[in-house]
Design a protein around this motif. Sequence first.
Motif, PDB file in Angstrom:
ATOM      1  N   ASN A 189       0.816  -1.223   0.000  1.00 55.37           N
ATOM      2  CA  ASN A 189       0.000   0.000   0.000  1.00 55.37           C
ATOM      3  C   ASN A 189       0.845   1.265   0.000  1.00 55.37           C
ATOM      4  OD1 ASN A 189      -2.322  -1.423   0.176  1.00 55.37           O
ATOM      5  ND2 ASN A 189      -2.745  -0.984   2.307  1.00 55.37           N
ATOM      6  N   ARG A 190       0.419   2.240  -0.754  1.00 52.49           N
ATOM      7  CA  ARG A 190       0.975   3.597  -0.658  1.00 52.49           C
ATOM      8  C   ARG A 190      -0.196   4.561  -0.625  1.00 52.49           C
ATOM      9  NH1 ARG A 190       4.377   1.138   0.796  1.00 52.49           N
ATOM     10  NH2 ARG A 190       6.520   0.883   0.126  1.00 52.49           N
ATOM     11  N   PRO A 222      -3.723   6.316   1.983  1.00 52.53           N
ATOM     12  CA  PRO A 222      -3.878   7.010   3.266  1.00 52.53           C
ATOM     13  C   PRO A 222      -3.740   6.130   4.508  1.00 52.53           C
ATOM     14  CG  PRO A 222      -5.445   7.872   1.698  1.00 52.53           C
ATOM     15  CD  PRO A 222      -4.777   6.698   1.017  1.00 52.53           C
ATOM     16  N   ARG A 252      -1.921   3.618   4.993  1.00 55.19           N
ATOM     17  CA  ARG A 252      -0.488   3.366   5.157  1.00 55.19           C
ATOM     18  C   ARG A 252       0.233   4.622   5.659  1.00 55.19           C
ATOM     19  NH1 ARG A 252       3.714   3.598   6.103  1.00 55.19           N
ATOM     20  NH2 ARG A 252       5.643   2.702   5.304  1.00 55.19           N
ATOM     21  N   GLU A 253      -0.223   5.776   5.185  1.00 60.42           N
ATOM     22  CA  GLU A 253       0.453   7.020   5.559  1.00 60.42           C
ATOM     23  C   GLU A 253       0.028   7.542   6.928  1.00 60.42           C
ATOM     24  OE1 GLU A 253       0.170  10.193   2.677  1.00 60.42           O
ATOM     25  OE2 GLU A 253       1.429  11.531   3.875  1.00 60.42           O
ATOM     26  N   PHE A 254      -1.240   7.333   7.315  1.00 60.01           N
ATOM     27  CA  PHE A 254      -1.748   7.994   8.517  1.00 60.01           C
ATOM     28  C   PHE A 254      -2.145   7.057   9.665  1.00 60.01           C
ATOM     29  CE2 PHE A 254      -2.050  11.247   5.276  1.00 60.01           C
ATOM     30  CZ  PHE A 254      -1.465  12.315   5.945  1.00 60.01           C
ATOM     31  N   ASP A 255      -2.057   5.752   9.487  1.00 58.62           N
ATOM     32  CA  ASP A 255      -2.299   4.840  10.610  1.00 58.62           C
ATOM     33  C   ASP A 255      -1.031   4.058  10.976  1.00 58.62           C
ATOM     34  OD1 ASP A 255      -4.889   5.737  10.157  1.00 58.62           O
ATOM     35  OD2 ASP A 255      -5.784   3.818  10.713  1.00 58.62           O
ATOM     36  N   PRO A 271       2.214   4.578  10.593  1.00 54.35           N
ATOM     37  CA  PRO A 271       3.352   5.238  11.264  1.00 54.35           C
ATOM     38  C   PRO A 271       3.158   5.484  12.763  1.00 54.35           C
ATOM     39  CG  PRO A 271       2.829   6.330   9.195  1.00 54.35           C
ATOM     40  CD  PRO A 271       1.704   5.394   9.480  1.00 54.35           C
ATOM     41  N   PHE A 272       1.953   5.190  13.276  1.00 57.04           N
ATOM     42  CA  PHE A 272       1.721   5.349  14.710  1.00 57.04           C
ATOM     43  C   PHE A 272       1.789   4.012  15.450  1.00 57.04           C
ATOM     44  CE2 PHE A 272      -0.199   8.995  12.643  1.00 57.04           C
ATOM     45  CZ  PHE A 272       0.360  10.034  13.367  1.00 57.04           C
ATOM     46  N   ALA A 309       0.120   1.119  14.184  1.00 54.08           N
ATOM     47  CA  ALA A 309      -1.142   0.401  13.972  1.00 54.08           C
ATOM     48  C   ALA A 309      -1.069  -0.485  12.739  1.00 54.08           C
ATOM     49  CB  ALA A 309      -2.294   1.390  13.852  1.00 54.08           C
ATOM     50  N   SER A 310      -0.125  -1.427  12.730  1.00 55.65           N
ATOM     51  CA  SER A 310      -0.035  -2.352  11.593  1.00 55.65           C
ATOM     52  C   SER A 310      -0.961  -3.532  11.828  1.00 55.65           C
ATOM     53  CB  SER A 310       1.393  -2.876  11.439  1.00 55.65           C
ATOM     54  OG  SER A 310       2.262  -1.839  11.098  1.00 55.65           O
ATOM     55  N   PRO A 370       8.341   1.726  10.121  1.00 61.48           N
ATOM     56  CA  PRO A 370       8.012   2.488   8.919  1.00 61.48           C
ATOM     57  C   PRO A 370       7.546   3.912   9.231  1.00 61.48           C
ATOM     58  CG  PRO A 370       6.657   0.479   9.077  1.00 61.48           C
ATOM     59  CD  PRO A 370       7.454   0.569  10.334  1.00 61.48           C
ATOM     60  N   THR A 372       4.226   7.309   4.147  1.00 64.54           N
ATOM     61  CA  THR A 372       4.521   7.311   2.710  1.00 64.54           C
ATOM     62  C   THR A 372       4.021   8.655   2.165  1.00 64.54           C
ATOM     63  OG1 THR A 372       2.443   6.144   2.492  1.00 64.54           O
ATOM     64  CG2 THR A 372       4.434   4.816   2.401  1.00 64.54           C
ATOM     65  N   LEU A 409      -2.788   2.856  21.596  1.00 66.23           N
ATOM     66  CA  LEU A 409      -3.200   3.592  20.397  1.00 66.23           C
ATOM     67  C   LEU A 409      -4.591   4.135  20.649  1.00 66.23           C
ATOM     68  CD1 LEU A 409      -2.242   1.118  17.520  1.00 66.23           C
ATOM     69  CD2 LEU A 409      -0.957   3.114  18.317  1.00 66.23           C
ATOM     70  N   LEU A 422      -6.085   8.512  13.932  1.00 68.11           N
ATOM     71  CA  LEU A 422      -5.475   7.493  14.781  1.00 68.11           C
ATOM     72  C   LEU A 422      -4.116   8.000  15.221  1.00 68.11           C
ATOM     73  CD1 LEU A 422      -5.549   3.733  14.458  1.00 68.11           C
ATOM     74  CD2 LEU A 422      -3.326   4.809  14.764  1.00 68.11           C
ATOM     75  N   ARG A 449       6.357  12.825  14.350  1.00 67.39           N
ATOM     76  CA  ARG A 449       4.988  12.323  14.231  1.00 67.39           C
ATOM     77  C   ARG A 449       4.108  12.959  15.309  1.00 67.39           C
ATOM     78  NH1 ARG A 449       6.544   6.119  12.353  1.00 67.39           N
ATOM     79  NH2 ARG A 449       8.653   6.700  11.764  1.00 67.39           N
TER      80      ARG A 449
END
Lengths: 389, 144
Positions: free
Chosen positions: A128-129, A131, A133-136, A138-139, A141-142, B13, B16, B93, B105, B134
């Motif tokens: 994924n590239r 939203p 991937r970008e906004f969850d 990095p905190f 939340a994988s 990570p 992106t 979280l 989030l 962040r």
Amino acid sequence: MRKRQRSEAAIVGIGELKPVRYTEGATTLSLIAESVRLAAIDAGISKDEIDGLLVGPQVGETPQHVPATVSEYLGLSPRMSNVVDLGGATGAGMLWRAQAYIDAGMCETVVCVLANINEKGKTPRSPNRNPIREFDVPFGASGANTSYALLKKRHMEEYGSTQEQFALIAHWARKNAQLNPDAVFYRQPASVEDVLNSPLIVDPLHLFEIVMPVGGGTAVIVSSKKEIINRHKHSPVYILGAGEKVTHRAVSQAPSLEKAPLSFAIPHALEQAGLHVEDMNLLSLYDCYTSVVAQTIENARLCEPGQFGEWMKHHSFGFDGDYPLNTHGGQLGFGQADLAGGMSHIIEAVRQLRHEANSRQIKDAKYALVTGNGATLSEAAALVLGGEA
Amino acid sequence: MNLIEKLRHLDVPGPTITSVTKPFWEGVASGEFLIQKCGECDKNVFYPRTHCPHCWSNRLEWTPASGKARLKTYSVVHHPGHPGWQDVAPYPLGIIELEEGPSMLTQLLVDSPEDLKMGDALHVKFVEVNEIWRPFFERDSSRD
Ligand SMILES: [Zn+2]
């Protein structure tokens, strides 16, 4: 809403691989091929009678051109082919689409197939590239566990639902799996205490409340050809109603944390069928997590919002109970072969409605409610299936 | 090592970043929390995008947010989906509602997550993780 037009199309074939914890020497294409072969044998048809193909996305192996790749591998030349991409709702989404394509005159006999390998130590990471991937991510939340833990916690806080109430759902899944020798948790029942004592993966979700990833595959064949339906040695099963709804991708962007899209899809499917949820002989409810079953019970209006725990206390969920629920063990008992996991709820419904569920057969089963759920309670599909019995 | 130091050294990570979202992350790196406001319907929007999801206007303008938020729900990650986070697990979280309306989030910097309650007042706290700043959130005790 328009009532569903009566379709000539029926479910005539099912194929299901016994799930395995880890696959070896298999590819997703090889599992797709075996699933389709089994479904064709079940339907009593040859490969040349298949003229429609619905497949799912394949993260690791075939991200694009999936219908062409599967057609080539199997020597098929479909007149209609497509990818259905609705996460755990894909199977249910495929079935009504198969019927719609047939009713539109594009083809007559569609195979819907989903399969996945699960190799030890190899989980393909999504490329994924976008939203989420970008906004969850990095905190921290994988993965789905965090999203469903957030949703479960919200339910607990909003309604005062308890860990014991959720654990009961996992207990019933394991209990029902004891009548299914193919289930990964066959001979491994779990009490409510066992569920509560299993490790917290993402608080408030325990390990036993989360599906076990497995390798496996499922295929379902839908056909309108009278000659195939009549040739069929099993009784046909019909799609009487369907409902679908997509609202968001990331749980952080859900328009509502309480009103899941299944609360739209289920009533739509029931209304199309002209039936009530109390008419259902089987509840085949998508169960990637215990909390999803809890919310689905409420979305199906079997009880008031927030009351699933109290409601469950008064009912019984085995094949011989007053509300048979996921009699194959659900995915919590059977295992989740990625997208094929959602299709397992359809396969079990077909078995029950054909009266071929052996030791776990529901007496006089005529109607089943099947649900599918994808992403983070984001993609919902519901089907009402009916047998001839 | 304290938590902030541990977070800085995690091998996890980052975002992106796209050409559309770059101003947001540049803002975070310089200590500013930017969201978007719609030039047509006046609604606030997060995450950043080119079109307002409420009215489809393409006139979204960057605007500083207050950094204040309320907790909608939370979870505590014991087994992270990405192994790089293991060094700080278990960590909380949250889904939070920004004062301006949109939800997001984030990771919560709180000592005892078991005391968190829905509606708790929070405030943005910029944290550097693996060379990317962040917007995490912490308790805002001035607004209980
Ligand atoms: Zn707008």
